[in-house]
Write a protein that holds these residues in place. Structure first.
Motif, PDB file in Angstrom:
ATOM      1  N   THR A  70       2.302   1.717  -3.361  1.00  0.00           N
ATOM      2  CA  THR A  70       1.224   2.144  -4.259  1.00  0.00           C
ATOM      3  C   THR A  70       0.945   3.625  -4.070  1.00  0.00           C
ATOM      4  O   THR A  70       0.795   4.384  -5.046  1.00  0.00           O
ATOM      5  N   GLN A  71       0.882   4.085  -2.801  1.00  0.00           N
ATOM      6  CA  GLN A  71       0.702   5.515  -2.526  1.00  0.00           C
ATOM      7  C   GLN A  71       1.833   6.333  -3.161  1.00  0.00           C
ATOM      8  O   GLN A  71       1.584   7.382  -3.766  1.00  0.00           O
ATOM      9  N   THR A  82       0.829  -1.202   0.000  1.00  0.00           N
ATOM     10  CA  THR A  82       0.000   0.000   0.000  1.00  0.00           C
ATOM     11  C   THR A  82       0.861   1.249   0.000  1.00  0.00           C
ATOM     12  O   THR A  82       0.589   2.215  -0.728  1.00  0.00           O
ATOM     13  N   ASP A 102      -6.009   0.501   4.464  1.00  0.00           N
ATOM     14  CA  ASP A 102      -5.206   0.644   3.250  1.00  0.00           C
ATOM     15  C   ASP A 102      -6.069   1.114   2.083  1.00  0.00           C
ATOM     16  O   ASP A 102      -5.640   1.939   1.264  1.00  0.00           O
ATOM     17  N   ILE A 159      -5.610   4.619  -0.356  1.00  0.00           N
ATOM     18  CA  ILE A 159      -5.594   4.637  -1.816  1.00  0.00           C
ATOM     19  C   ILE A 159      -6.749   5.476  -2.346  1.00  0.00           C
ATOM     20  O   ILE A 159      -6.612   6.221  -3.328  1.00  0.00           O
ATOM     21  N   GLU A 214      -3.652  -2.881  -6.416  1.00  0.00           N
ATOM     22  CA  GLU A 214      -2.881  -3.507  -5.338  1.00  0.00           C
ATOM     23  C   GLU A 214      -3.463  -4.852  -4.953  1.00  0.00           C
ATOM     24  O   GLU A 214      -4.668  -4.986  -4.712  1.00  0.00           O
ATOM     25  N   LYS A 234      -7.897  -1.341  -4.806  1.00  0.00           N
ATOM     26  CA  LYS A 234      -7.578  -2.457  -3.918  1.00  0.00           C
ATOM     27  C   LYS A 234      -8.809  -3.367  -3.921  1.00  0.00           C
ATOM     28  O   LYS A 234      -9.700  -3.235  -3.059  1.00  0.00           O
TER      29      LYS A 234
END
Length: 231
Positions: free
Chosen positions: A23-24, A20, A58, A62, A122, A41
């Motif tokens: 990904t951020q 996560t 999470d 996102i 993700e 996600k």
């Protein structure tokens, strides 16, 4: 008009390796390049009831970043995370306990890919996380023919975990676009030698190396990422 849509799957060598967070960082870096990007996600376990729906920490991270992408200010949480379960356990077990079917067919039915320049999807847990008794997350990625970005949790044993994952990605005929070395567990003994070995043995480019200290701030981590392989 949007560019040709690109869908990238963010995989991990294990659970809790910082998928996560990376990904951020990737979303933030792409936004700073004035690219349109949305993170998804699809499946999450470990949630609290909020506004009448289960929401995962999470998934919320996102969601908040994705709303910064032009044209997606009003995107809903359920668009980002359609399958969310309360207990923080393996998703297929959480789904069974909730009486919900978790399968490739259900993912395809519930998850609608937004029309964005970039989509970052993700995963949950490691690469071969089960969806049910016969299907894995990797099977869905293979069906969708997504390119993959691998987050390697840098710790003792990561070389084995990384190469097992890379070889299965390649066996399925998927393209590994790059990988990120994430020191989410702190300093690693002989870190430079381990990084050097990974760079020599993984043909895809290393997109960045993130230390535990930098792992506290995704904006700072995004500055460490090399996006040439993605743009």
């Amino acid at each position: 008009m949007n560019k040709t849509r690109e869908i990238l799957f963010i995989a991990g060598t294990d659970t809790e390796v910082g998928k996560t967070f990376i990904t951020q960082a990737l979303i933030n870096a792409l936004l700073h390049c004035e690219e349109q990007v949305v993170g998804l996600k699809p499946v999450a376990s470990g949630a609290e009831l909020e506004a009448g729906e289960w929401r995962n920490e999470d998934g919320l991270k996102i969601h908040e970043l994705s709303k910064k992408s032009p044209g997606f200010e009003q995107i809903s949480y359920s668009d980002i995370n359609p399958l969310c379960f309360e207990p923080a356990i393996a998703p297929h077990i959480a789904a069974q306990e909730a009486g919900v079917e978790l399968s490739i067919a259900e993912l395809n039915r519930l998850l609608k890919f937004p029309d964005s320049e970039h989509l970052l999807v993700e995963g949950a847990g490691g690469w071969l996380t089960p969806l049910n008794d016969t299907e894995t997350y990797a099977d869905w990625v293979e069906q969708k023919r997504m390119d993959v970005i691998l987050v390697i949790g840098m710790k003792l044993g990561c070389l084995n975990h990384a190469m097992l994952t890379v070889r299965d990605i390649e066996r399925r005929g998927l393209k590994l676009r790059g990988w990120v070395a994430n020191f989410v567990f702190g300093d690693m003994n002989r870190s430079e030698q381990n990084l050097d070995w990974l760079k020599k043995n993984i043909s895809a480019p290393c997109l960045g190396v993130v230390s535990k200290q930098e792992g506290a701030d995704y904006e700072k981590a995004s500055e460490l990422l090399d996006l040439k392989a993605l743009l």
